[in-house]
Enzyme design. Structure first.
Site, mmCIF file in Angstrom:
data_model
loop_
_atom_site.group_PDB
_atom_site.id
_atom_site.type_symbol
_atom_site.label_atom_id
_atom_site.label_comp_id
_atom_site.label_asym_id
_atom_site.label_seq_id
_atom_site.Cartn_x
_atom_site.Cartn_y
_atom_site.Cartn_z
ATOM 1 N N HIS A 25 61.985 -10.169 18.317
ATOM 2 C CA HIS A 25 60.525 -10.156 18.448
ATOM 3 C C HIS A 25 59.933 -11.560 18.347
ATOM 4 O O HIS A 25 58.817 -11.800 18.795
ATOM 5 C CB HIS A 25 59.883 -9.190 17.444
ATOM 6 N N ASP A 75 67.569 -6.763 16.242
ATOM 7 C CA ASP A 75 66.421 -7.668 16.366
ATOM 8 C C ASP A 75 66.873 -9.124 16.318
ATOM 9 O O ASP A 75 66.696 -9.821 15.317
ATOM 10 C CB ASP A 75 65.420 -7.370 15.246
ATOM 11 N N SER A 109 60.370 -13.856 9.688
ATOM 12 C CA SER A 109 61.108 -13.170 10.747
ATOM 13 C C SER A 109 62.136 -14.115 11.353
ATOM 14 O O SER A 109 61.802 -15.216 11.784
ATOM 15 C CB SER A 109 60.150 -12.691 11.837
#
Length: 726
Positions: A94, A230, A661
């Protein structure tokens, strides 16, 4: 931060709050030796603080990358970690999503199919993307705070601090290729200098299909158990001398000072794990008054408005592959904090965070009022904070709607506002044709990028739906003037108004805008309906900003004094400052948790769960045929766990937030075991109040990533670059 609230306020006020355990705190690297090293080693860290942060020798910090954008390189939106001696780094899918989307077309749909570079010549450039590596940090509090005093207003204080900070930055950057930034900590009670190398040539190397990289979609977002692959991969390039440089075909891969070895040994419950990265923002020192605003205005309005926005986008995305690609990144970016806002409010209510904040404030007040001199300085801090939030309540509500529904709603009219500079040049008494021509050329480039990911019918629907939502919740006399036009000329028919706007505005399509740029006039811009909408919204924004800023002095001073008081109360404790997009370390252990009575979530998931979740009728739970084949054949290679299964994700009790992240999850030997990518919904209060028993960080197991790179994609060239620890 919940531990700030002690159970009993001793009459003697000899307060000693225990506010930070191993699993709570985003720690500054230069202070690890003093604050954390001993505890980390007791928990299973087998190295030293110098192995993490050392300005004289290579250390782990040299392998941590902060992702940013040109023009805002210090505002790191994600983290990555270098995993080869050729500048290859891993981050989340992402985080790489905007880059993947920007290269995708209906002919080369890298979102749907994934992307893999099987040699360096196939890697894709990403204009504007930057990668920062911290060189060093330094406490400059003494120098910065020497320029201020208690008699100053907050504005005077701000100016003095900005002046000395600019001097420090200028001195640091002089005769150097490095870039520097001075950051405030603890609401302006401490200041640190951060020095970076900022690389401008960052190329996309690999990413799994969206069906894997975003498996579970919005349904699984912020949820456990999780099975999302991810991750994406990039490479940093430098000039021939190893220095940061803009893209050139002659650039060479970065030769990093350090890269993380990659462990495929797996992990067990209670194993030590630490995370390094660039967390964006936390509000652990937020008061109950700020919490009320966050819950009842910021979170509630964001969720309500984005529900409308996301629905409009998704309906068009599902109908047209081109629109799906155009709006994929926009939808993903909006959806993330749409769900976060709702889940955070649920957690804050369930955990009675308001009560915990009020308890802290009661104890602070008792401490402040214990001594006359102390009361004179600190006694009014909470009153100042409360007054500021109370006075701005209405304006903040209106601003949240203006921001979410109008400023961040449909895109055409805010794009139109970018022509303001050209309009002013065209309407000047003395025309500077050369300057006009430069503006036109610049706008042509801006327009090309804008219209690439713009669909007129979708944008028109967004305007109609979001203007209607705004009007439902904001009184007529508080709205931008354009709403009077809609009421008087369109009888509040927002769909009719939107249709008229998009049929007439020169900004509504790339063709009409480019035609306008062939012979631009000031009147054409000023009288355009799209431009009129934008100027009306901006005018209201300025009015609201002024209203909100009236209380800024008291709020800033109150917060600074309140946090200063908490620091004094807890002077024998190690305190971690709120996140502010600077490099931090958090540590804890691998482990599951119990979200409610009778339920225990184990710490890992496996590929079996992907197959169990498969739903061919849902775009969120599609499973690629190749992945199903590998699972059926149990073709996991060297990446299988000792029990024969392929682990996909795992949990730690690490303290992370947005910006983390892609952060590396590192074991006690300094080896990469995973990449952080999410938190659990039960503890979405974490940015405001860390909940020890519930807070969990959801991480991609590095073995799942390697399996996909090797077995699924066949990109063994990337595996061969890494230092694999078996």
């Amino acid at each position: 931060m919940r531990k700030l609230a002690s159970l009993v306020l001793c009459l003697s006020l000899l307060l000693s709050f225990s506010i930070a355990k191993a699993d709570e705190g985003m720690w500054l690297l230069s202070l690890l030796k003093k604050q954390n090293a001993v505890e980390m080693q007791k928990m299973g860290f087998k190295l030293s603080a110098e192995d993490i942060y050392d300005i004289n020798n290579n250390s782990m910090k040299d392998a941590i990358v902060g992702l940013g954008n040109e023009g805002r390189p210090f505002r790191h939106f994600c983290t990555g970690e270098i995993i080869s001696d050729q500048g290859l780094f891993l981050t989340n899918h992402h985080c790489g999503f905007p880059s993947i989307q920007s290269h995708s077309t209906t002919e080369h749909d890298y979102l749907a199919d994934g992307f893999w570079a099987y040699n360096k010549g196939e890697e894709l450039t990403n204009e504007g993307l930057t990668a920062s590596i911290m060189v060093r940090m330094e406490d400059v509090s003494k120098r910065v705070l020497a320029t201020v005093n208690d008699e100053m207003t907050e504005d005077e204080r701000f100016e003095a601090i900005n002046k000395v900070s600019a001097e420090i930055v200028k001195e640091t950057e002089a005769n150097s290729e490095y870039k520097a930034s001075v950051k405030g900590m603890f609401e302006g009670n401490q200041y640190f200098l951060f020095v970076y190398e900022i690389f401008q040539d960052v190329r996309l190397v690999g990413a799994p299909p969206q069906a894997m990289g975003k498996f579970g979609g919005d349904t699984d977002n912020w949820m456990w158990p999780r099975h999302t692959a991810d991750f994406s991969m990039f490479r940093i390039y430098t000039d021939a001398n190893g220095k940061p440089a803009k893209y050139s075909a002659d650039n060479i891969p970065l030769k990093p000072r350090h890269h993380l070895p990659v462990s495929i040994k797996g992990n067990q419950e209670n194993d030590f794990a630490m995370i390094m990265g660039f967390p964006g923002t936390t509000n652990r020192y937020l008061t109950s008054f700020g919490l009320e605003e966050t819950m009842n205005i910021t979170n509630k309005n964001r969720y309500d408005i984005r529900t409308v926005k996301l629905d409009v986008m998704m309906k068009d995305m599902l109908k047209d592959p081109k629109v799906r690609i155009q709006y994929a990144s926009k939808h993903a970016g909006s959806a993330n904090y749409w769900k976060y806002s709702n889940e955070q409010n649920k957690a804050l209510k369930k955990l009675n965070t308001m009560g915990a904040k009020q308890e802290i404030e009661a104890e602070y007040t008792a401490w402040a009022n214990k001594k006359k001199k102390r009361a004179a300085k600190y006694g009014d801090a909470l009153n100042m904070i409360e007054k500021a939030y109370t006075d701005r309540k209405e304006s903040r509500y209106e601003m949240s709607y203006l921001s979410e529904a109008l400023l961040q709603g449909a895109e055409m009219y805010m794009f139109a506002y970018k022509s303001t500079g050209l309009m002013k040049k065209l309407s000047a008494d003395s025309l500077d044709q050369a300057s006009i021509d430069r503006s036109v050329e610049g706008l042509k480039g801006t327009a090309k990028a804008f219209y690439k990911d713009y669909n007129l019918p979708t944008d028109q629907k967004l305007l109609a739906a979001l203007f209607a939502k705004y009007a439902e919740n904001i009184e007529p006399d508080k709205r931008p003037d354009i709403f009077k036009v809609i009421a008087e000329e369109y009888n509040n028919d927002f769909a009719k108004f939107a249709a008229d706007v998009y049929s007439k505005s020169i900004f509504a399509s790339e063709e009409s805008y480019n035609k306008f740029l062939e012979n631009p006039t000031a009147d054409a811009i000023a009288n355009d309906m799209g431009y009129e909408i934008a100027t009306s919204i901006i005018a209201t924004y300025r009015v609201l900003s002024n209203e909100i800023n009236k209380g800024a002095e008291g709020l800033s001073k109150g917060k600074r004094l309140f946090v200063d008081g908490l620091m004094q109360i807890n002077k024998k404790q190690n305190l971690a400052p709120d996140a502010n997009s600077t490099l931090r370390l958090t540590y804890g252990k691998v482990g599951g948790y119990s979200p409610k009575d009778g339920v225990y979530n184990k710490y890992y998931t496996t590929l079996k769960g992907v197959m169990e979740k498969e739903d061919s009728t849902s775009y969120e739970f599609n499973v690629p045929a190749r992945l199903k084949e590998l699972y059926k054949n149990k073709d996991f290679g060297q990446y299988a766990d000792k029990d024969g299964s392929l682990h996909t994700c795992f949990l730690t009790n690490s303290d992370i937030t947005g910006g983390n992240s892609g952060s590396p999850v590192i074991n006690g030997n300094g080896e990469l075991i995973g990449a952080a990518f999410d938190g659990n919904s039960e503890a979405m209060s974490g940015d405001i109040d860390f909940e020890d028993n519930l807070q969990r960080c959801i991480n991609l197991d590095i073995r799942y990533a390697l399996f996909i790179i090797d077995k699924y994609a066949g990109a063994k060239n990337l595996i061969d670059e890494m230092t694999i620890v078996k």
